[in-house]
Design a protein around this motif. Structure first.
Motif, PDB file in Angstrom:
ATOM      1  N   LYS A  55     -17.116  27.375 -18.966  1.00 52.50           N
ATOM      2  CA  LYS A  55     -16.456  27.838 -20.190  1.00 52.50           C
ATOM      3  C   LYS A  55     -14.956  27.689 -20.000  1.00 52.50           C
ATOM      4  N   GLY A  56     -14.203  27.996 -21.016  1.00 53.53           N
ATOM      5  CA  GLY A  56     -12.750  27.934 -20.889  1.00 53.53           C
ATOM      6  C   GLY A  56     -12.225  26.533 -21.111  1.00 53.53           C
ATOM      7  N   PRO A  57     -10.908  26.406 -21.189  1.00 50.95           N
ATOM      8  CA  PRO A  57     -10.309  25.094 -21.445  1.00 50.95           C
ATOM      9  C   PRO A  57     -10.396  24.176 -20.227  1.00 50.95           C
ATOM     10  N   ARG A  58     -10.348  22.880 -20.510  1.00 52.12           N
ATOM     11  CA  ARG A  58     -10.328  21.893 -19.425  1.00 52.12           C
ATOM     12  C   ARG A  58      -9.041  22.048 -18.634  1.00 52.12           C
ATOM     13  N   ALA A  59      -9.084  21.599 -17.397  1.00 54.27           N
ATOM     14  CA  ALA A  59      -7.910  21.691 -16.521  1.00 54.27           C
ATOM     15  C   ALA A  59      -7.659  20.354 -15.843  1.00 54.27           C
ATOM     16  N   VAL A  60      -6.475  20.245 -15.276  1.00 50.12           N
ATOM     17  CA  VAL A  60      -6.081  19.096 -14.469  1.00 50.12           C
ATOM     18  C   VAL A  60      -5.756  19.653 -13.091  1.00 50.12           C
ATOM     19  N   ARG A  61      -6.244  19.004 -12.060  1.00 48.51           N
ATOM     20  CA  ARG A  61      -5.939  19.451 -10.702  1.00 48.51           C
ATOM     21  C   ARG A  61      -4.834  18.546 -10.154  1.00 48.51           C
ATOM     22  N   ILE A  62      -3.706  19.152  -9.832  1.00 44.69           N
ATOM     23  CA  ILE A  62      -2.555  18.422  -9.292  1.00 44.69           C
ATOM     24  C   ILE A  62      -2.173  19.082  -7.981  1.00 44.69           C
TER      25      ILE A  62
ATOM     26  N   GLU B 249      -7.071  23.402 -28.321  1.00 49.50           N
ATOM     27  CA  GLU B 249      -8.393  22.935 -28.747  1.00 49.50           C
ATOM     28  C   GLU B 249      -9.464  23.954 -28.389  1.00 49.50           C
ATOM     29  N   TRP B 250      -9.402  24.483 -27.188  1.00 53.07           N
ATOM     30  CA  TRP B 250     -10.383  25.475 -26.747  1.00 53.07           C
ATOM     31  C   TRP B 250     -10.292  26.749 -27.592  1.00 53.07           C
ATOM     32  N   ILE B 251      -9.071  27.212 -27.854  1.00 54.47           N
ATOM     33  CA  ILE B 251      -8.894  28.418 -28.670  1.00 54.47           C
ATOM     34  C   ILE B 251      -9.493  28.195 -30.057  1.00 54.47           C
ATOM     35  N   THR B 252      -9.243  27.036 -30.634  1.00 56.46           N
ATOM     36  CA  THR B 252      -9.801  26.724 -31.950  1.00 56.46           C
ATOM     37  C   THR B 252     -11.322  26.764 -31.917  1.00 56.46           C
ATOM     38  N   SER B 253     -11.913  26.276 -30.825  1.00 59.25           N
ATOM     39  CA  SER B 253     -13.375  26.271 -30.710  1.00 59.25           C
ATOM     40  C   SER B 253     -13.946  27.685 -30.584  1.00 59.25           C
ATOM     41  N   GLN B 254     -13.123  28.640 -30.218  1.00 60.83           N
ATOM     42  CA  GLN B 254     -13.566  30.030 -30.068  1.00 60.83           C
ATOM     43  C   GLN B 254     -13.503  30.804 -31.379  1.00 60.83           C
TER      44      GLN B 254
END
Length: 76
Positions: free
Chosen positions: A39-46, A59-64
């Motif tokens: 769940k939750g928004p996608r992330a980038v690992r740097i 985008e994730w907030i809108t989907s909620q």
């Protein structure tokens, strides 16, 4: 070199996990739990650290968002 640095202004802002937790007013552990559960928004690992693109968070907030007040999205 100044030209290269100026081009960075076109990059999308990234949030740390702490920034995201603070914005959403939830503990960092909740963000980690959401990630474990898919769940939750996608992330980038740097460099081994998570960063969240502002557009992915939006985008994730809108989907909620509820389709009707008091009625959450199906499966959420």
């Amino acid at each position: 070199m100044a030209t290269s640095i100026a081009a960075l202004g076109d990059l999308e802002p990234l949030l740390t996990i702490e920034d995201l937790a603070s914005y959403l007013d939830v503990p960092v552990a909740t963000i980690r739990d959401w990630r474990t559960d898919g769940k939750g928004p996608r992330a980038v690992r740097i460099g081994g650290r998570l960063r969240f693109c502002v557009s992915d968070v939006r985008e994730w907030i809108t989907s909620q968002r509820e389709t009707t007040p008091g009625h959450p999205q199906h499966g959420r």
